[in-house]
Design an enzyme around this catalytic site. Structure first.
Site, PDB file in Angstrom:
ATOM      1  N   CYS A   2       0.488  28.310  42.277  1.00 33.78           N
ATOM      2  CA  CYS A   2      -0.456  28.410  43.382  1.00 33.78           C
ATOM      3  C   CYS A   2      -0.632  27.041  44.023  1.00 33.78           C
ATOM      4  CB  CYS A   2      -1.816  28.940  42.984  1.00 33.78           C
ATOM      5  SG  CYS A   2      -1.781  30.558  42.245  1.00 33.78           S
ATOM      6  N   ARG A  27       5.098  26.364  44.992  1.00 33.04           N
ATOM      7  CA  ARG A  27       4.195  26.608  43.872  1.00 33.04           C
ATOM      8  C   ARG A  27       3.845  28.091  43.729  1.00 33.04           C
ATOM      9  NH1 ARG A  27       1.758  21.955  42.068  1.00 33.04           N
ATOM     10  NH2 ARG A  27       0.141  23.204  41.107  1.00 33.04           N
ATOM     11  N   TRP A  75       0.822  32.521  43.388  1.00 34.86           N
ATOM     12  CA  TRP A  75       1.771  33.072  42.421  1.00 34.86           C
ATOM     13  C   TRP A  75       0.925  33.934  41.494  1.00 34.86           C
ATOM     14  CZ3 TRP A  75       2.682  33.100  37.124  1.00 34.86           C
ATOM     15  CH2 TRP A  75       3.976  33.463  36.724  1.00 34.86           C
ATOM     16  N   ASN A 101      -6.382  27.443  41.619  1.00 38.18           N
ATOM     17  CA  ASN A 101      -5.123  27.418  40.871  1.00 38.18           C
ATOM     18  C   ASN A 101      -5.492  27.286  39.404  1.00 38.18           C
ATOM     19  OD1 ASN A 101      -2.548  26.937  39.875  1.00 38.18           O
ATOM     20  ND2 ASN A 101      -2.625  24.769  40.374  1.00 38.18           N
ATOM     21  N   GLY A 102      -4.900  28.115  38.546  1.00 36.41           N
ATOM     22  CA  GLY A 102      -5.215  28.055  37.119  1.00 36.41           C
ATOM     23  C   GLY A 102      -5.612  29.436  36.626  1.00 36.41           C
ATOM     24  N   GLU A 481      22.114  25.202  30.643  1.00 39.44           N
ATOM     25  CA  GLU A 481      21.642  24.858  31.981  1.00 39.44           C
ATOM     26  C   GLU A 481      22.461  25.569  33.062  1.00 39.44           C
ATOM     27  OE1 GLU A 481      19.072  23.727  33.091  1.00 39.44           O
ATOM     28  OE2 GLU A 481      19.493  23.006  35.105  1.00 39.44           O
ATOM     29  N   LYS A 485      20.785  28.113  35.747  1.00 32.42           N
ATOM     30  CA  LYS A 485      20.901  27.843  37.191  1.00 32.42           C
ATOM     31  C   LYS A 485      21.433  29.083  37.898  1.00 32.42           C
ATOM     32  CE  LYS A 485      19.140  25.284  37.723  1.00 32.42           C
ATOM     33  NZ  LYS A 485      18.156  24.406  37.212  1.00 32.42           N
ATOM     34  N   GLU A 488      18.907  32.256  37.698  1.00 33.61           N
ATOM     35  CA  GLU A 488      17.616  32.183  38.387  1.00 33.61           C
ATOM     36  C   GLU A 488      17.749  32.276  39.902  1.00 33.61           C
ATOM     37  OE1 GLU A 488      15.304  28.559  37.809  1.00 33.61           O
ATOM     38  OE2 GLU A 488      17.127  27.362  37.712  1.00 33.61           O
ATOM     39  N   HIS A 504      30.092  36.348  16.601  1.00 33.74           N
ATOM     40  CA  HIS A 504      29.129  36.927  15.657  1.00 33.74           C
ATOM     41  C   HIS A 504      28.282  38.012  16.325  1.00 33.74           C
ATOM     42  CE1 HIS A 504      30.247  34.114  12.553  1.00 33.74           C
ATOM     43  NE2 HIS A 504      30.218  33.149  13.466  1.00 33.74           N
ATOM     44  N   LYS A 604       7.597  26.735  41.188  1.00 34.03           N
ATOM     45  CA  LYS A 604       8.093  25.437  40.742  1.00 34.03           C
ATOM     46  C   LYS A 604       7.234  24.858  39.621  1.00 34.03           C
ATOM     47  CE  LYS A 604      10.737  21.764  41.473  1.00 34.03           C
ATOM     48  NZ  LYS A 604      12.073  21.986  40.922  1.00 34.03           N
TER      49      LYS A 604
HETATM   50  C1  F6R Z   1      14.764  25.765  36.227  1.00 35.46           C
HETATM   51  C2  F6R Z   1      13.494  25.082  36.253  1.00 35.46           C
HETATM   52  C3  F6R Z   1      12.538  25.355  35.166  1.00 35.46           C
HETATM   53  C4  F6R Z   1      11.785  24.075  34.777  1.00 35.46           C
HETATM   54  C5  F6R Z   1      10.660  24.423  33.790  1.00 35.46           C
HETATM   55  C6  F6R Z   1       9.922  23.186  33.322  1.00 35.46           C
HETATM   56  O1  F6R Z   1      15.555  25.426  37.325  1.00 35.46           O
HETATM   57  O2  F6R Z   1      13.216  24.319  37.142  1.00 35.46           O
HETATM   58  O3  F6R Z   1      13.147  25.922  34.054  1.00 35.46           O
HETATM   59  O4  F6R Z   1      12.673  23.161  34.227  1.00 35.46           O
HETATM   60  O5  F6R Z   1       9.768  25.304  34.388  1.00 35.46           O
HETATM   61  O6  F6R Z   1       9.297  22.550  34.390  1.00 35.46           O
HETATM   62  P1  F6R Z   1       8.850  21.041  34.282  1.00 35.46           P
HETATM   63  O7  F6R Z   1      10.067  20.214  34.095  1.00 35.46           O
HETATM   64  O8  F6R Z   1       8.140  20.764  35.577  1.00 35.46           O
HETATM   65  O9  F6R Z   1       7.932  20.936  33.092  1.00 35.46           O
END
Ligand code: F6R
Length: 609
Positions: A2, A27, A75, A101-102, A481, A485, A488, A504, A604
């Site tokens: 948010c 956000r 969000w 937010n929260g 990773e 990527k 998502e 396995h 994010k």
């Molecule tokens: C994936 C991504 C998330 C963040 C995760 C942690 O592309 O961005 O998996 O890595 O939400 O976020 P931070 O690093 O802000 O604690």
């Protein structure tokens, strides 16, 4: 999650709020709204859906008049995305409007309490209780009413509150959710993140947990949890708005991928002087480092994947045991932490709720917390014993790329630094490693030049339904990773496995045409990885490999296609190999018509547990 923004000053508030919300959309983006004071009353306009729907409803802000207001992009946590559940929430009387937010953890009890006193609720959200509670306690002093309401709230909050009685006042408060106040000639602001106000000012005040801010057009006054005035320092932000804009690229994600050489240079250059790793940022003594009994690396998502790479490297170089834990698990797994345990928290945002909770638990248990954080002044940065900033600049795309890469760079510096303190590498090796480290940005530039080849490969595979990533050792960490990527942003199902583990169980899913992306960069285990590739080829899988210049001869014999990266010391391979994987994910998502910068269901900054 948010985004909150508030403005009070001499200009029309609605266009300013909409612009600020645009920069906070990362956000959360399932609904949006504003409350504008027109001098007599609060006008609330809110809607389910993207910000542009709200913007169209109010003609870019031009159809709502007033010089003070609060805005929100959501969000969803409590209650689905809907018009009713969108913020701002307004009390029954229409006199109090709140953006939040929260999570208000005791909202059900508060709701019951208020309902028993005749209050009617209009949404399913936890936030609405704040608006109703402030109204309930209001007896002529808005700040006191907010204070009384907050006294009854449990949970996390960043709040922006306006009252119909006060056309020229916004009250803000926060706990465990980021909030800044910002000052300018033409008025004052609150925001979840500085990017929302950078167009207007670079002078910001970081609000601490338990603090309140009272904004008028001319002033920002901050109070502590007892409502005693607090003198706050004004910080000057030295990066400008262009870093938070697309700069001609179609997507932030692509721009951020392309920025990686530059931001890695920025992260490393000041910390490598005369070919020595200098970590002025941290206060760990050599004695402390030598005496470390265990290192915990705690993080979520991609930051956790950085931790996986760091584990291999720190153990190899500094010979200290490293355990990597998902932050959401760490605090519930009775971790063994004492004063000789170094807990490294990795977070781009510095506001991830699980990582914050893990950091606090680590401190409670007596550990020393070193954080690797991108957002300056964020909660994790502020509460850690030591912090190393990644200096990637603002990362706007929800899927991380440049922050991941700078986190990796910091872990390399840290690994070498720890090894040097522990006396586990000799001078020649030290010098060689530092030299190799400095080649990373140029080598990434080479990979980026070949992006059309990766675009072509994406065109071969973008219709696949399931994709598996395999790799060994750091190639496994890299695969995690690469897979994240891809899934998502493209919504293709994908999983990553340690290459030796596939047989396995999971290999039963491999059938004719299944795409397996093999990370085959780690020379030491190349032959083993090749055996695993052969196993999936024998089940008619298509294999796309990521390998090095020196590995490509062997790998070509078992792969359908390859993405080749320059050679580099094995410790640093993930920094190069992740780039083709990021580009591959990007181009696949592009071909599938996905909303790359704002993938569905994501945000994010994950500020809920
Ligand atoms: C994936 C991504 C998330 C963040 C995760 C942690 O592309 O961005 O998996 O890595 O939400 O976020 P931070 O690093 O802000 O604690």
């Amino acid at each position: 999650m948010c985004g909150i923004v508030g403005y009070i000053g001499s200009e029309q508030a609605a266009p300013i709020l909409l612009d600020g919300l645009t920069r906070l959309e990362y956000r959360g983006y399932d609904s949006a709204g504003v409350s504008i004071h027109d001098g007599h009353k609060l006008n609330v306009i809110k809607t389910k859906g993207r910000l542009r729907i709200l913007s169209d409803m109010i003609d870019g802000g031009n159809s709502v008049h007033g010089v003070s207001g609060i805005g929100h992009t959501r969000w969803a946590t409590h209650g689905k995305p809907s018009n009713e559940n969108s913020h701002p929430h307004v009390s029954n009387s229409g006199n109090i409007a709140v953006v939040h937010n929260g999570i208000i953890e005791n909202y059900l009890q508060l709701r019951e309490f208020l309902t028993s006193r005749g209050v009617k609720f209009n949404s399913e959200t936890d936030t609405e209780v704040v608006a109703q509670l402030v109204d309930y306690y209001y007896d002529g002093d808005l700040l006191k009413a907010v204070h009384r309401a907050i006294d009854r709230i449990e949970g996390s909050y960043a709040l922006g509150i306006m009252a119909a009685y006060y056309p020229d006042m916004i009250v803000a408060a926060c706990k465990d959710s980021p909030l800044i106040a910002a000052l300018s000639e033409k008025g004052n602001f609150i925001a979840s993140d500085v990017t929302a106000v950078l167009k207007h000012t670079r002078d910001v005040i970081y609000l601490e947990d338990g603090e309140y801010a009272v904004l008028t057009p001319e002033s920002v006054d901050v109070f502590d949890s007892f409502l005693e005035p607090v003198e706050k320092a004004v910080s000057h932000i030295d990066w400008d708005i262009s870093s938070a804009e697309k700069g001609g690229y179609e997507h932030f994600m692509f721009k951020e991928i392309m920025e990686q050489p530059e931001v890695i240079r920025k992260t490393m250059a000041p910390r490598i002087r005369n070919r020595k790793v200098i970590l002025d940022d941290i206060q760990l003594s050599k004695e402390y480092i030598k005496g470390i009994n265990k290192i915990y690396i705690v993080a979520c998502g991609s930051s956790y994947h950085v931790g996986m790479v760091a584990k291999y490297n720190i153990e190899k170089l500094a010979r200290k045991p490293v355990e990597v834990a998902l932050a959401s698990e760490f605090r519930y797994c009775t971790p063994i932490v004492d004063e000789k345990t170094l807990v490294v928290c990795i977070s781009q945002s510095g506001t991830t709720a699980d990582t914050i909770a893990a950091m606090r638990e680590a401190k409670r248990l007596g550990g020393r917390v070193l954080s690797i954080v991108n957002v300056v002044g964020s909660t994790i940065a502020k509460e850690s014993d030591d912090v190393i900033y990644t200096w990637a600049g603002p990362e706007i795309a929800v899927a991380t790329t440049k922050a991941y890469s700078t986190q990796l760079a910091v872990t390399y510096l840290l690994s070498i630094y720890l090894a040097d303190c522990c006396g586990t590498i000799n001078a020649d090796e030290y010098e060689r490693l530092v030299g190799e480290l400095l080649t990373i940005p140029d080598k990434i530039e080479c990979i980026l030049k070949d992006k059309e080849h990766i675009q072509y490969l994406a065109s071969l595979y973008f219709n696949n339904r399931d994709i598996f990533f395999i790799g060994r050792n750091i190639d496994y960490a890299l695969s995690l990773e690469g897979s994240l990527k891809l899934k998502e942003i493209s919504y293709i199902h994908s999983d990553a496995y340690a290459a030796g583990e596939l047989k396995h169980g999971t290999i039963s899913l491999v059938e004719d045409g299944t795409l397996v992306i093999a990370a085959a960069t780690y020379q030491r285990l190349l032959e083993k990885t090749i055996s695993n590739i052969v196993e999936v080829k024998a089940r008619a899988a298509q294999v796309l490999s990521v390998t090095t210049e020196s590995g490509k001869g062997l790998v070509a014999q078992v792969s359908d296609n390859m993405m080749v990266i320059p050679d580099i010391d094995e410790l640093f391979l993930p920094s190069l190999a992740v780039v083709p994987m990021q580009l591959f994910a990007y181009y696949v998502a592009l071909l599938r018509g996905c909303d790359i910068d704002k993938p569905r269901n994501l945000a994010k900054s994950v500020t809920v547990e």
